[in-house]
Each structure stands twice: as structure tokens, then as C-alpha cells.
Design a protein around this motif. Structure first.
Motif, mmCIF file in Angstrom:
data_model
loop_
_atom_site.group_PDB
_atom_site.id
_atom_site.type_symbol
_atom_site.label_atom_id
_atom_site.label_comp_id
_atom_site.label_asym_id
_atom_site.label_seq_id
_atom_site.Cartn_x
_atom_site.Cartn_y
_atom_site.Cartn_z
ATOM 1 N N VAL A 1 0.871 -1.171 0.000
ATOM 2 C CA VAL A 1 0.000 0.000 0.000
ATOM 3 C C VAL A 1 0.906 1.218 0.000
ATOM 4 N N GLN A 2 0.540 2.152 -0.834
ATOM 5 C CA GLN A 2 1.274 3.412 -0.910
ATOM 6 C C GLN A 2 0.329 4.543 -0.578
ATOM 7 N N GLY A 3 0.792 5.473 0.243
ATOM 8 C CA GLY A 3 0.047 6.681 0.547
ATOM 9 C C GLY A 3 0.837 7.885 0.092
ATOM 10 N N TRP A 4 0.148 8.911 -0.343
ATOM 11 C CA TRP A 4 0.801 10.147 -0.793
ATOM 12 C C TRP A 4 -0.102 11.313 -0.431
ATOM 13 N N ARG A 5 0.499 12.379 0.081
ATOM 14 C CA ARG A 5 -0.277 13.539 0.516
ATOM 15 C C ARG A 5 0.513 14.803 0.231
ATOM 16 N N ASN A 6 -0.170 15.792 -0.315
ATOM 17 C CA ASN A 6 0.415 17.112 -0.488
ATOM 18 C C ASN A 6 -0.516 18.105 0.203
ATOM 19 N N VAL B 1 -0.267 21.288 0.714
ATOM 20 C CA VAL B 1 -0.398 22.588 0.044
ATOM 21 C C VAL B 1 -1.444 22.512 -1.069
ATOM 22 N N LEU B 2 -1.424 21.402 -1.820
ATOM 23 C CA LEU B 2 -2.392 21.220 -2.908
ATOM 24 C C LEU B 2 -3.704 20.607 -2.413
ATOM 25 N N GLY B 3 -3.714 20.104 -1.176
ATOM 26 C CA GLY B 3 -4.923 19.487 -0.626
ATOM 27 C C GLY B 3 -5.233 18.143 -1.262
ATOM 28 N N LYS B 4 -4.189 17.387 -1.675
ATOM 29 C CA LYS B 4 -4.386 16.093 -2.331
ATOM 30 C C LYS B 4 -3.939 14.957 -1.421
ATOM 31 N N LEU B 5 -4.684 13.853 -1.487
ATOM 32 C CA LEU B 5 -4.393 12.660 -0.710
ATOM 33 C C LEU B 5 -4.739 11.445 -1.560
ATOM 34 N N SER B 6 -3.836 10.478 -1.607
ATOM 35 C CA SER B 6 -4.074 9.251 -2.374
ATOM 36 C C SER B 6 -3.611 8.037 -1.592
ATOM 37 N N TYR B 7 -4.387 6.969 -1.702
ATOM 38 C CA TYR B 7 -3.988 5.661 -1.206
ATOM 39 C C TYR B 7 -4.127 4.692 -2.362
ATOM 40 N N ALA B 8 -3.164 3.769 -2.470
ATOM 41 C CA ALA B 8 -3.201 2.802 -3.569
ATOM 42 C C ALA B 8 -2.780 1.429 -3.078
ATOM 43 N N ARG C 1 -1.455 -0.642 -9.927
ATOM 44 C CA ARG C 1 -2.411 -0.150 -8.935
ATOM 45 C C ARG C 1 -3.732 -0.862 -9.195
ATOM 46 N N ILE C 2 -4.191 -1.618 -8.190
ATOM 47 C CA ILE C 2 -5.429 -2.366 -8.397
ATOM 48 C C ILE C 2 -6.615 -1.733 -7.688
ATOM 49 N N VAL C 3 -6.359 -0.926 -6.671
ATOM 50 C CA VAL C 3 -7.383 -0.102 -6.042
ATOM 51 C C VAL C 3 -6.726 1.228 -5.717
ATOM 52 N N GLY C 4 -7.388 2.305 -6.042
ATOM 53 C CA GLY C 4 -6.859 3.619 -5.728
ATOM 54 C C GLY C 4 -7.957 4.537 -5.223
#
Length: 145
Positions: A50-55, A57-64, A72-75
Motif C-alpha cells: 500500500v502506498q500513501g501520498w499527501r500534499n 499545500v495542494l490538498g491532495k491525498l491518495s492511497y493505492a 495499482r489495483i485499487v486507488g
């Protein structure tokens, strides 16, 4: 790569688990973004992370949920202004990707089960784990802003 039947079996597998705490680390390629990568264990031995990514400043969040370090099979993407599907459909805002044998992870849909926003990474993580049937035995640290 990954058949639809294999994807469905992975998603249905209730033995997927992450042991230990998750700590956000600085993303050296995209400051001030933060990220984490953790291995997902299962009784079936699926090669998952599982990978998480957050910015913030841009207000973006992703989990994969990633299969074999390649697909990536679920994002889950929160705080993104839009996503364009392969047929041209534009989805505004929060969207999810699910593996499709023909399209891989190209297309997305608007979820109705995600109530957390990009500023709520721990709650979004809980909801992501519930959907993917991952048991996380540990805590997720709140990322630093």
C-alpha cells in the motif's frame, strides 16, 4: 498481468494485513509532499503493498493498493479537481480506481462510501482499509503539515 478473477480473489481475501505503525515521510521528489509504502501480508502470499501520498499545500491525498510493485489495483484520490476516464467522461473531485482486466486502472468512479476529505488522512485510511479488507494492526500517525 492480473486477471479479473485474481483481482476479485485478492480483494475478497480477508487475511490481508499490515502489522505496525505507519509514519509519513517527506517525499524527496515533491516537497512538501509526504508518502509511505508498506507491505501487505496475506495467507495467500499475494505480492501487495500500500502506498500513501499527501500534499497538504495542494490538498491532495491518495492511497493505492499495488500488486507486484507494478499495478495499482485499487486507488482512492481525494482533493483532485477531476479525473478523465478512457471514454472521455470527466469525474469531478474524489474518485476511486478499481482494476479492470481490459482497462487496468485507467477508469475511475465517484464513490459514495468515502466520507473523509483530503484533510482527514487517518479517517480516509480507515475507510480505504475497510473497502480493501485490509486489517491494520497499528496506528497511522497524523502527517506533519
Amino acid at each position: 498481468m492480473l486477471s479479473q478473477a485474481e483481482f476479485e480473489a485478492i480483494l475478497a481475501d480477508p487475511s490481508k494485513r499490515i502489522a505496525g505503525d505507519i509514519v509519513w515521510e517527506p517525499d524527496p521528489d515533491h516537497p512538501p509532499a509526504q508518502e509511505f509504502r508498506v507491505r501487505v501480508r496475506s495467507d495467500s502470499g499475494w505480492p501487495l503493498i500500500v502506498q500513501g501520498w499527501r500534499n497538504p499545500v495542494l490538498g491532495k491525498l491518495s492511497y493505492a493498493l499495488i500488486y507486484d510493485s507494478a499495478a495499482r489495483i485499487v486507488g482512492l484520490d481525494l482533493g483532485y479537481p477531476w479525473h478523465k476516464n478512457s471514454g472521455g467522461e470527466i469525474l469531478p473531485g474524489t474518485h476511486k480506481h478499481r482494476w479492470d482486466e481490459a482497462l487496468e486502472d485507467a477508469d475511475a468512479y465517484t464513490p459514495f462510501d468515502i466520507t473523509a476529505g483530503s484533510a482527514q488522512p487517518v479517517e480516509a485510511w480507515r475507510q480505504f482499509c475497510a473497502e480493501t479488507r485490509i486489517i491494520h494492526s497499528g496506528a497511522m500517525a497524523e502527517p506533519q503539515n
